[in-house]
Design a protein around this motif. Structure first.
Motif, PDB file in Angstrom:
ATOM      1  N   TYR A 194       0.896  -1.134  -0.087  1.00  0.00           N
ATOM      2  CA  TYR A 194      -0.181  -0.109   0.004  1.00  0.00           C
ATOM      3  C   TYR A 194       0.923   1.194   0.176  1.00  0.00           C
ATOM      4  O   TYR A 194       0.664   2.263  -0.740  1.00  0.00           O
ATOM      5  N   LEU A 195       1.875   1.274   0.735  1.00  0.00           N
ATOM      6  CA  LEU A 195       2.795   2.414   0.926  1.00  0.00           C
ATOM      7  C   LEU A 195       3.531   2.690  -0.429  1.00  0.00           C
ATOM      8  O   LEU A 195       3.586   3.954  -0.828  1.00  0.00           O
ATOM      9  N   THR A 196       3.882   1.477  -1.045  1.00  0.00           N
ATOM     10  CA  THR A 196       4.644   1.584  -2.400  1.00  0.00           C
ATOM     11  C   THR A 196       3.588   2.377  -3.429  1.00  0.00           C
ATOM     12  O   THR A 196       3.992   3.159  -4.274  1.00  0.00           O
ATOM     13  N   VAL A 197       2.339   1.636  -3.305  1.00  0.00           N
ATOM     14  CA  VAL A 197       1.349   2.104  -4.319  1.00  0.00           C
ATOM     15  C   VAL A 197       1.180   3.823  -4.219  1.00  0.00           C
ATOM     16  O   VAL A 197       0.862   4.566  -4.999  1.00  0.00           O
ATOM     17  N   LEU A 198       0.889   4.201  -3.022  1.00  0.00           N
ATOM     18  CA  LEU A 198       0.846   5.456  -2.364  1.00  0.00           C
ATOM     19  C   LEU A 198       1.813   6.383  -3.125  1.00  0.00           C
ATOM     20  O   LEU A 198       1.564   7.466  -3.567  1.00  0.00           O
ATOM     21  N   ALA A 199       3.336   5.934  -2.768  1.00  0.00           N
ATOM     22  CA  ALA A 199       4.296   6.622  -3.276  1.00  0.00           C
ATOM     23  C   ALA A 199       4.385   6.979  -4.776  1.00  0.00           C
ATOM     24  O   ALA A 199       4.500   7.986  -5.234  1.00  0.00           O
ATOM     25  N   LEU A 200       4.036   5.756  -5.462  1.00  0.00           N
ATOM     26  CA  LEU A 200       4.025   5.858  -6.868  1.00  0.00           C
ATOM     27  C   LEU A 200       2.992   6.842  -7.408  1.00  0.00           C
ATOM     28  O   LEU A 200       3.041   7.662  -8.325  1.00  0.00           O
ATOM     29  N   ALA A 201       1.781   6.521  -6.899  1.00  0.00           N
ATOM     30  CA  ALA A 201       0.534   7.553  -7.184  1.00  0.00           C
ATOM     31  C   ALA A 201       1.051   9.166  -7.060  1.00  0.00           C
ATOM     32  O   ALA A 201       0.595  10.288  -7.690  1.00  0.00           O
ATOM     33  N   THR A 202       1.696   9.319  -5.674  1.00  0.00           N
ATOM     34  CA  THR A 202       2.118  10.774  -5.433  1.00  0.00           C
ATOM     35  C   THR A 202       3.176  11.145  -6.511  1.00  0.00           C
ATOM     36  O   THR A 202       2.890  12.427  -6.878  1.00  0.00           O
ATOM     37  N   LEU A 203       4.048  10.525  -6.901  1.00  0.00           N
ATOM     38  CA  LEU A 203       4.971  10.773  -7.985  1.00  0.00           C
ATOM     39  C   LEU A 203       4.484  11.149  -9.193  1.00  0.00           C
ATOM     40  O   LEU A 203       4.691  11.971  -9.965  1.00  0.00           O
ATOM     41  N   LEU A 204       3.195  10.209  -9.689  1.00  0.00           N
ATOM     42  CA  LEU A 204       2.602  10.671 -10.917  1.00  0.00           C
ATOM     43  C   LEU A 204       1.665  11.702 -10.884  1.00  0.00           C
ATOM     44  O   LEU A 204       1.570  12.342 -11.822  1.00  0.00           O
ATOM     45  N   LEU A 205       1.102  11.837  -9.811  1.00  0.00           N
ATOM     46  CA  LEU A 205      -0.049  13.022  -9.747  1.00  0.00           C
ATOM     47  C   LEU A 205       0.390  14.459  -9.458  1.00  0.00           C
ATOM     48  O   LEU A 205      -0.245  15.522  -9.526  1.00  0.00           O
ATOM     49  N   ALA A 206       1.781  14.547  -8.674  1.00  0.00           N
ATOM     50  CA  ALA A 206       2.190  15.732  -8.326  1.00  0.00           C
ATOM     51  C   ALA A 206       2.607  16.685  -9.313  1.00  0.00           C
ATOM     52  O   ALA A 206       2.132  17.831  -9.301  1.00  0.00           O
ATOM     53  N   PRO A 207       3.120  16.426 -10.691  1.00  0.00           N
ATOM     54  CA  PRO A 207       3.178  17.315 -11.529  1.00  0.00           C
ATOM     55  C   PRO A 207       1.821  17.635 -12.250  1.00  0.00           C
ATOM     56  O   PRO A 207       1.951  19.231 -12.671  1.00  0.00           O
ATOM     57  N   ALA A 208       0.844  16.879 -12.156  1.00  0.00           N
ATOM     58  CA  ALA A 208      -0.250  17.369 -12.898  1.00  0.00           C
ATOM     59  C   ALA A 208      -1.103  18.176 -11.965  1.00  0.00           C
ATOM     60  O   ALA A 208      -1.753  19.360 -12.303  1.00  0.00           O
ATOM     61  N   LEU A 209      -0.880  17.938 -10.911  1.00  0.00           N
ATOM     62  CA  LEU A 209      -1.792  18.887  -9.819  1.00  0.00           C
ATOM     63  C   LEU A 209      -0.982  20.169  -9.617  1.00  0.00           C
ATOM     64  O   LEU A 209      -1.550  21.431  -9.520  1.00  0.00           O
ATOM     65  N   TYR A 210       0.442  20.522  -9.528  1.00  0.00           N
ATOM     66  CA  TYR A 210       1.184  21.583  -9.758  1.00  0.00           C
ATOM     67  C   TYR A 210       0.718  22.487 -10.991  1.00  0.00           C
ATOM     68  O   TYR A 210       0.460  23.315 -10.917  1.00  0.00           O
ATOM     69  N   GLY A 211       0.452  21.632 -12.123  1.00  0.00           N
ATOM     70  CA  GLY A 211       0.082  22.617 -13.241  1.00  0.00           C
ATOM     71  C   GLY A 211      -1.191  22.964 -13.204  1.00  0.00           C
ATOM     72  O   GLY A 211      -1.569  24.047 -13.735  1.00  0.00           O
TER      73      GLY A 211
END
Length: 66
Positions: free
Chosen positions: A7-24
């Motif tokens: 679960y922690l790994t999936v959460l970390a990967l999701a954060t890495l993938l979503l962070a640039p989109a949310l920043y934009g």
């Protein structure tokens, strides 16, 4: 414990993938808000501009091509 790490790994990967989109998205919303304020004539924030040079001569654009 393995399930927790999964679960922690999936959460970390999701954060890495979503962070640039949310920043934009946040950046686009901020730009849109500033454009609306400028169109309405409100000045919510002062813009920094370069200091104006005072010169008695007028500036003529260069026509030279290299």
């Amino acid at each position: 414990m393995s399930t927790f790490l999964s679960y922690l790994t999936v959460l970390a990967l999701a954060t890495l993938l979503l962070a640039p989109a949310l920043y934009g998205l946040a950046r686009d919303r901020r730009i849109d808000r500033r454009l609306r304020e400028a169109a309405d004539g409100r000045s919510g924030r002062t813009l920094r501009t370069a200091p104006q040079k005072s010169s008695s001569r007028s500036t003529v654009p260069s026509t030279a091509t290299w």
